[in-house]
Scaffold this motif. Structure first.
Motif, PDB file in Angstrom:
ATOM      1  N   GLU A   1      10.806   3.242   0.332  1.00 14.85           N
ATOM      2  CA  GLU A   1      11.571   4.261  -0.390  1.00 14.85           C
ATOM      3  C   GLU A   1      12.402   5.107   0.559  1.00 14.85           C
ATOM      4  O   GLU A   1      13.519   5.515   0.237  1.00 14.85           O
ATOM      5  N   GLU A   2      11.878   5.355   1.744  1.00  9.65           N
ATOM      6  CA  GLU A   2      12.621   6.104   2.755  1.00  9.65           C
ATOM      7  C   GLU A   2      13.854   5.311   3.204  1.00  9.65           C
ATOM      8  O   GLU A   2      14.951   5.874   3.333  1.00  9.65           O
TER       9      GLU A   2
ATOM     10  N   ASP B   1       0.854  -1.181   0.000  1.00 11.64           N
ATOM     11  CA  ASP B   1       0.000   0.000   0.000  1.00 11.64           C
ATOM     12  C   ASP B   1       0.899   1.244   0.000  1.00 11.64           C
ATOM     13  O   ASP B   1       2.125   1.153  -0.002  1.00 11.64           O
ATOM     14  N   GLN B   2       0.288   2.402   0.001  1.00 10.13           N
ATOM     15  CA  GLN B   2       1.032   3.656  -0.151  1.00 10.13           C
ATOM     16  C   GLN B   2       1.980   3.880   1.030  1.00 10.13           C
ATOM     17  O   GLN B   2       3.124   4.312   0.835  1.00 10.13           O
ATOM     18  N   LEU B   3       1.558   3.588   2.236  1.00  4.26           N
ATOM     19  CA  LEU B   3       2.385   3.788   3.422  1.00  4.26           C
ATOM     20  C   LEU B   3       3.602   2.852   3.407  1.00  4.26           C
ATOM     21  O   LEU B   3       4.732   3.279   3.693  1.00  4.26           O
ATOM     22  N   GLN B   4       3.382   1.586   3.057  1.00  5.57           N
ATOM     23  CA  GLN B   4       4.496   0.644   2.975  1.00  5.57           C
ATOM     24  C   GLN B   4       5.499   1.058   1.906  1.00  5.57           C
ATOM     25  O   GLN B   4       6.703   0.986   2.102  1.00  5.57           O
TER      26      GLN B   4
END
Length: 154
Positions: free
Chosen positions: A140-141, A132-135
Motif C-alpha cells: 500500500e505504501e 501478512d500485515q507488514l507485506q
C-alpha cells in the motif's frame, strides 16, 4: 390419379417439403419400406453372428483385434500428452514474456500494476489473504507513492 386425390384430401400437396417430411416422419412406413428395413435388420444380425463365430473359431484374430485396440488407445494417450506439453510450453513462454515486461517497467508502481493486470499464471481465485500485515502495508505504501520516492528504479 386416385393417389393424387387422396393426397389433396390430406393436404400433403399444399405443404412445403419440410412440413411434409415432419408429417411423414410420424406416419407408418409403406409395406415396401418395412420389407427393406426387415431385410437390413436380418443382414446386420447375420453379420454380428458371423463375426462372433469367427472370433470363437479364430482366437488369433481376436487377439489381433485387441492388440489394434490397445495400439489405438496408446496413440490417443500420446496425442493427449503432446497437446498437454504444447500447452505447458505456451504457458511458460507467456510467463517469461510477462515477467520480462514487468521487469522492464520504469518504476515499481508500474511494475506492480502491470503484474496485477497481467497475471503470470492463470490461477483459481483464492479469496483468502496471502499477505501478512507488514507485506500489505508495504504494498500500500508503494502504490500510494505518487512521486516514486519509496522505490526508485532505473
Amino acid at each position: 390419379m386416385a393417389g393424387r386425390e387422396s393426397d389433396r384430401n390430406r393436404g400433403d400437396v399444399t405443404m412445403c417439403p419440410q412440413q411434409r417430411a415432419r408429417y411423414q416422419a410420424y406416419s407408418e412406413p409403406s409395406k415396401e419400406a418395412q420389407g427393406w428395413m426387415a431385410a437390413a435388420r436380418q443382414r446386420v444380425s447375420a453379420q454380428i453372428i458371423n463375426k462372433k463365430f469367427r472370433q470363437i473359431n479364430n482366437p488369433a484374430a481376436a487377439a489381433d483385434a485387441r492388440h489394434n485396440q490397445l495400439t489405438a488407445q496408446l496413440k490417443a494417450a500420446e496425442a493427449r500428452n503432446r497437446i498437454r506439453q504444447l500447452r505447458l510450453r505456451y504457458q511458460d513462454l507467456r510467463a517469461q514474456e510477462i515477467n520480462l515486461m514487468i521487469s522492464c517497467q520504469c518504476n515499481a508502481q508500474r511494475a506492480v500494476r502491470l503484474e496485477k493486470l497481467l497475471p503470470v499464471r492463470e490461477r483459481k481465485i483464492n479469496h483468502t489473504d496471502s499477505m501478512d500485515q507488514l507485506q500489505r502495508q508495504r504494498v500500500e505504501e508503494i502504490l500510494g507513492d505518487e512521486k516514486g520516492l519509496t522505490i526508485h528504479r532505473r
